[in-house]
Design a protein around this motif. Sequence first.
Motif, PDB file in Angstrom:
ATOM      1  N   ALA A 171      24.950  -5.855 -19.950  1.00  0.00           N
ATOM      2  CA  ALA A 171      23.764  -6.607 -19.538  1.00  0.00           C
ATOM      3  C   ALA A 171      24.106  -7.647 -18.481  1.00  0.00           C
ATOM      4  O   ALA A 171      25.144  -8.318 -18.561  1.00  0.00           O
ATOM      5  CB  ALA A 171      23.123  -7.284 -20.745  1.00  0.00           C
ATOM      6  N   LEU A 172      23.213  -7.769 -17.498  1.00  0.00           N
ATOM      7  CA  LEU A 172      23.323  -8.784 -16.456  1.00  0.00           C
ATOM      8  C   LEU A 172      22.088  -9.663 -16.509  1.00  0.00           C
ATOM      9  O   LEU A 172      20.960  -9.165 -16.455  1.00  0.00           O
ATOM     10  CB  LEU A 172      23.430  -8.121 -15.075  1.00  0.00           C
ATOM     11  N   LEU A 195      28.073  -9.212 -21.570  1.00  0.00           N
ATOM     12  CA  LEU A 195      26.996 -10.059 -21.065  1.00  0.00           C
ATOM     13  C   LEU A 195      27.508 -10.827 -19.858  1.00  0.00           C
ATOM     14  O   LEU A 195      28.471 -11.588 -19.956  1.00  0.00           O
ATOM     15  CB  LEU A 195      26.517 -11.034 -22.145  1.00  0.00           C
ATOM     16  N   VAL A 196      26.859 -10.634 -18.711  1.00  0.00           N
ATOM     17  CA  VAL A 196      27.242 -11.311 -17.477  1.00  0.00           C
ATOM     18  C   VAL A 196      26.079 -12.201 -17.037  1.00  0.00           C
ATOM     19  O   VAL A 196      24.929 -11.749 -17.029  1.00  0.00           O
ATOM     20  CB  VAL A 196      27.579 -10.304 -16.357  1.00  0.00           C
ATOM     21  N   ARG A 215      30.364 -13.651 -19.654  1.00  0.00           N
ATOM     22  CA  ARG A 215      31.146 -13.909 -18.446  1.00  0.00           C
ATOM     23  C   ARG A 215      30.215 -14.396 -17.344  1.00  0.00           C
ATOM     24  O   ARG A 215      29.132 -13.850 -17.145  1.00  0.00           O
ATOM     25  CB  ARG A 215      31.847 -12.616 -18.019  1.00  0.00           C
ATOM     26  N   ALA A 216      30.627 -15.423 -16.617  1.00  0.00           N
ATOM     27  CA  ALA A 216      29.815 -15.982 -15.542  1.00  0.00           C
ATOM     28  C   ALA A 216      30.339 -15.504 -14.194  1.00  0.00           C
ATOM     29  O   ALA A 216      31.557 -15.364 -14.005  1.00  0.00           O
ATOM     30  CB  ALA A 216      29.828 -17.504 -15.596  1.00  0.00           C
ATOM     31  N   VAL A 217      29.427 -15.277 -13.257  1.00  0.00           N
ATOM     32  CA  VAL A 217      29.811 -14.875 -11.908  1.00  0.00           C
ATOM     33  C   VAL A 217      28.960 -15.648 -10.911  1.00  0.00           C
ATOM     34  O   VAL A 217      27.845 -16.084 -11.237  1.00  0.00           O
ATOM     35  CB  VAL A 217      29.612 -13.357 -11.680  1.00  0.00           C
ATOM     36  N   PRO A 218      29.445 -15.834  -9.689  1.00  0.00           N
ATOM     37  CA  PRO A 218      28.622 -16.490  -8.670  1.00  0.00           C
ATOM     38  C   PRO A 218      27.459 -15.600  -8.257  1.00  0.00           C
ATOM     39  O   PRO A 218      27.480 -14.384  -8.474  1.00  0.00           O
ATOM     40  CB  PRO A 218      29.602 -16.695  -7.516  1.00  0.00           C
ATOM     41  N   PHE A 219      26.465 -16.198  -7.670  1.00  0.00           N
ATOM     42  CA  PHE A 219      25.259 -15.462  -7.294  1.00  0.00           C
ATOM     43  C   PHE A 219      25.568 -14.344  -6.304  1.00  0.00           C
ATOM     44  O   PHE A 219      24.926 -13.292  -6.306  1.00  0.00           O
ATOM     45  CB  PHE A 219      24.237 -16.429  -6.690  1.00  0.00           C
ATOM     46  N   SER A 220      26.561 -14.549  -5.476  1.00  0.00           N
ATOM     47  CA  SER A 220      26.919 -13.545  -4.478  1.00  0.00           C
ATOM     48  C   SER A 220      27.445 -12.257  -5.096  1.00  0.00           C
ATOM     49  O   SER A 220      27.484 -11.213  -4.433  1.00  0.00           O
ATOM     50  CB  SER A 220      27.979 -14.119  -3.529  1.00  0.00           C
ATOM     51  N   GLU A 225      27.734  -6.582  -9.655  1.00  0.00           N
ATOM     52  CA  GLU A 225      27.501  -6.511 -11.092  1.00  0.00           C
ATOM     53  C   GLU A 225      26.314  -5.601 -11.417  1.00  0.00           C
ATOM     54  O   GLU A 225      26.269  -4.983 -12.481  1.00  0.00           O
ATOM     55  CB  GLU A 225      27.243  -7.912 -11.657  1.00  0.00           C
ATOM     56  N   LEU A 226      25.379  -5.505 -10.496  1.00  0.00           N
ATOM     57  CA  LEU A 226      24.202  -4.654 -10.699  1.00  0.00           C
ATOM     58  C   LEU A 226      24.606  -3.201 -10.877  1.00  0.00           C
ATOM     59  O   LEU A 226      24.040  -2.475 -11.705  1.00  0.00           O
ATOM     60  CB  LEU A 226      23.263  -4.809  -9.501  1.00  0.00           C
TER      61      LEU A 226
END
Length: 428
Positions: A171-172, A195-196, A215-220, A225-226
């Motif tokens: 899931a994103l 879960l991202v 897990r966290a990722v930057p918006f870029s 991740e999609l």
Amino acid sequence: MSVLERAALTTDAKAKLLQDTLAAEPAAEAAVLGTCNRIELYAEVDKFHAGVAELSTLLALHSGVALEELTPHLYVHYEDRAVHHLFSVACGLDSMVVGEGQILGQIKDALGLGQELHTAGRNLNDLFQQALRVGKRAHSETGIDKAGQSLVTFGLAELTRVTGELPGKRALVVGAGSMSSLAAATLARAGVSELVVANRTLERAERLAQSLGGRAVPFSAVPHELAAADVVVSCTGATGLVLDAETVTAALAQRAAAGPLGLLDLAMPRDVDGAVHELPGAHLVDIEDLAAASADAPMAADVDAVRRIVAAEVTAFGAAQRAARITPTVVALRTMAADVVSAELARLDGRLPDLDDKERAEITQTVRRVVDKLLHAPTVRVKQLAGEPGGAGYADALRELFDLDPQAVAAVSRADSVGTQDSNRGKK
């Protein structure tokens, strides 16, 4: 893009709208309520028609939608009808998913902003506080919150009809606000394998992801991740698209035979391009889909019960408001009576200087008791009568009968209003 999407207001736009509304001559108080399917401006106005015209113009100005285009979509409620509408909204009767409880938080936020900017005075404060109580009562006394699920739960249920059950899915979540946080928590409880969380402010994404074991990722990193996700939930405050059709198409090409990509768009204005509905391999559920899907949910008995609660609360609120309007007149009357008593006792002291302290105290108590007894029945009864429909004239009659100074009554009203605002600031 729908008119509602284009008219959605940012927090700064809401603040500016409230300030300009209060600066408009017909308005004395104002509060703005914005949700995924409504933008509502509440105002205390002296002149109805002038107020509607002025506030419609301001709403068009701050939403960026031309007035002639906005007007067909506007609705106007006033007095008891406005109270009935807000109470219904607070209970979830006017939500896309009937009974969803998130509206209470949005009403609380609307009141909080009005108090912070000092645009919500005694009348709107009383109205919104009562709306919150009515909403809580509806949820505690009926099954409305079970009959109608939250937008997140309902939306995910709609999504999984195509994508399959959530356990084991990747899931994103795009966004880290209240709705995104609720979605992330729901996905984590459902047992997704990963879960991202992506957000423009990485620190917020990290806090949310860490609290849920994700897990966290930057918006870029969203496009990357999609392609790896099975389920995507997006709810940001962006004014433009977050996921356009081209980005989703590229992600689908990388997924190959990984199964359908489910996207839940809870944002208003929308985050996900509506053209994604037409992409093979993608299943998009957005606000409009949720509105259609929830329309037939079986909840008639609970809805009827809540409607009865709303009707009773509107009647009680109206009676309380009408009774409260006569309070300054009653206070002014008692103040005048106290002044008369003080003046007569002072005259008595001049005529009978030889009275001892005990005698003077007994006379003072007797005179005050007589005045209190004479005023008790009429002041209690006038409050009861004023609370009934058409009871507004009793305040005028009381002022006329006792020749009360209108300025004295107005002074009581102003003092009461200032006291209420000070109390509200103290509670924050």
